[in-house]
Design an enzyme around this catalytic site. Structure first.
Site, PDB file in Angstrom:
ATOM      1  NE  ARG A   4      -4.030  -1.908   0.148  1.00 47.81           N
ATOM      2  CZ  ARG A   4      -4.012  -2.968  -0.678  1.00 47.81           C
ATOM      3  NH1 ARG A   4      -3.042  -3.256  -1.461  1.00 47.81           N
ATOM      4  NH2 ARG A   4      -5.163  -3.870  -0.535  1.00 47.81           N
ATOM      5  CD  GLU A  24      -1.671   3.673  -6.352  1.00 49.10           C
ATOM      6  OE1 GLU A  24      -0.795   3.038  -5.692  1.00 49.10           O
ATOM      7  OE2 GLU A  24      -2.999   3.108  -6.440  1.00 49.10           O
ATOM      8  CG  HIS A  43      -1.897  -0.112  -7.980  1.00 51.66           C
ATOM      9  ND1 HIS A  43      -2.211   0.550  -6.940  1.00 51.66           N
ATOM     10  CD2 HIS A  43      -2.074  -1.526  -7.676  1.00 51.66           C
ATOM     11  CE1 HIS A  43      -2.853  -0.355  -5.913  1.00 51.66           C
ATOM     12  NE2 HIS A  43      -2.760  -1.535  -6.253  1.00 51.66           N
TER      13      HIS A  43
END
Length: 318
Positions: free
Chosen positions: A237, A266, A285
């Site tokens: 995370r 993000e 990601h």
């Protein structure tokens, strides 16, 4: 039964079949919705699915038909689970669908630093090998993982898969987690205090959940515990890291490098210091994005809904 998925594009950009959800009921999927569009798009939904679209208490108040919320991910902090609970709406998530994919990506980041494949390949494309006086060259010493120490912060399903790979490479594997007992089948993993794990690791890899206690766990003080030759990997995370502290540590040579698949916000803000930091490699990601993992996630999402409809809900987080 009306099923609405608010943000389906990242799960299925076109290479998967929506059949597992279409078979359950009247299924509508949107590639992505803006926050101010959620109520309009979801107003007829009995079953509401979301990945990153936030479902606040205010939004849920405007969706009286919703009977179930499914998060197409492991993390579920984008849903106000308490507000849903007060309305007797179960919220479910999907866990362990991408453990092997994320472990694989973790090692792709580690191997970036040990083998320098991308830079060497680019040099060959730029004709540097053709012009070399020697039959081989490198820009910095390449590193053998065997005998090095990997420190895992957190020891859930993903960390266990990472530990298996590290063990196969001949690495010493240490970990910090709340329980001090070694997991069955992982007796080769040493469970150590947090500071000791940081100080002894050649690579520190983050795999703990994001909680109030772990938010900002990577800060200036803990980066200072690490060896100047060590690397930090984060496929967990983004908010586990204080961005500016890590950027400063990289630019000042406190640690040798960082491989990140997640950031605190993000997509990242334009002023995030990490994309410009020294020896910081960032992927957008994608650790979870393997085709097989997404297919598994889609099926497990459907299984969660079926269990709810059968009166035996599973993977309920609230």
């Amino acid at each position: 039964m009306k099923i609405v998925l608010l943000d389906g594009y990242t799960l299925n950009p076109g290479d998967l079949n929506w059949a597992p959800l279409q078979e359950i009921g009247d299924f509508t999927v949107y590639d992505r919705v803006k926050p101010d569009e959620i109520v309009e798009k979801a107003k007829e939904a009995d079953i509401l699915l979301t990945n990153k679209s936030k479902l606040t208490a205010e939004i849920l108040e405007q969706l009286p038909k919703v009977k179930y919320i499914g998060v197409t991910a492991t993390g579920y902090n984008i849903v106000d689970t308490e507000a849903a609970r007060k309305r007797n709406i179960p919220v479910t998530n999907v866990s362990e669908y991408s453990s092997r994919a994320v472990a694989q990506h973790t090692f792709s980041l580690i191997l970036h630093f040990t083998n320098d494949v991308a830079r060497l390949n680019e040099s060959v494309r730029q004709k540097q090998w053709a012009k070399s006086p020697d039959f081989c060259y490198s820009f910095s010493p390449l590193t053998e993982l065997s005998g090095k120490t990997l420190g895992l912060i957190g020891f859930g399903s993903i960390a266990k898969e990472v530990a298996k790979i590290a063990h196969a490479f001949g690495m010493r594997v240490i970990a910090h987690r709340r329980s001090e007992k070694p997991a069955t089948g992982f007796e080769f993993v040493e469970i150590l205090p947090l500071e000791t794990a940081f100080r002894e690791s050649d690579v520190v890899s983050l795999h703990c959940p994001l909680t109030e206690e772990t938010k900002g766990i990577i800060n200036a003080e803990r980066l200072g515990w690490m060896k100047p030759t060590s690397y930090l990997i984060n496929t967990g995370r983004g908010p586990l890291i204080v961005d500016q502290d890590l950027a400063d540590a990289l630019n000042q040579g406190v640690i040798a490098g960082a491989g990140l698949d997640v950031l605190s916000v993000e997509p990242p803000s334009l002023d995030n210091p990490l994309p410009e930091a020294k020896n910081c490699v960032i992927t957008p990601h994608v650790a979870w994005l393997a085709f097989e993992a997404r297919r598994r996630l889609l099926q497990m999402t459907a299984d969660n809904i079926k269990a709810f409809l059968n009166g035996t809900p599973i993977n309920v987080v609230n």
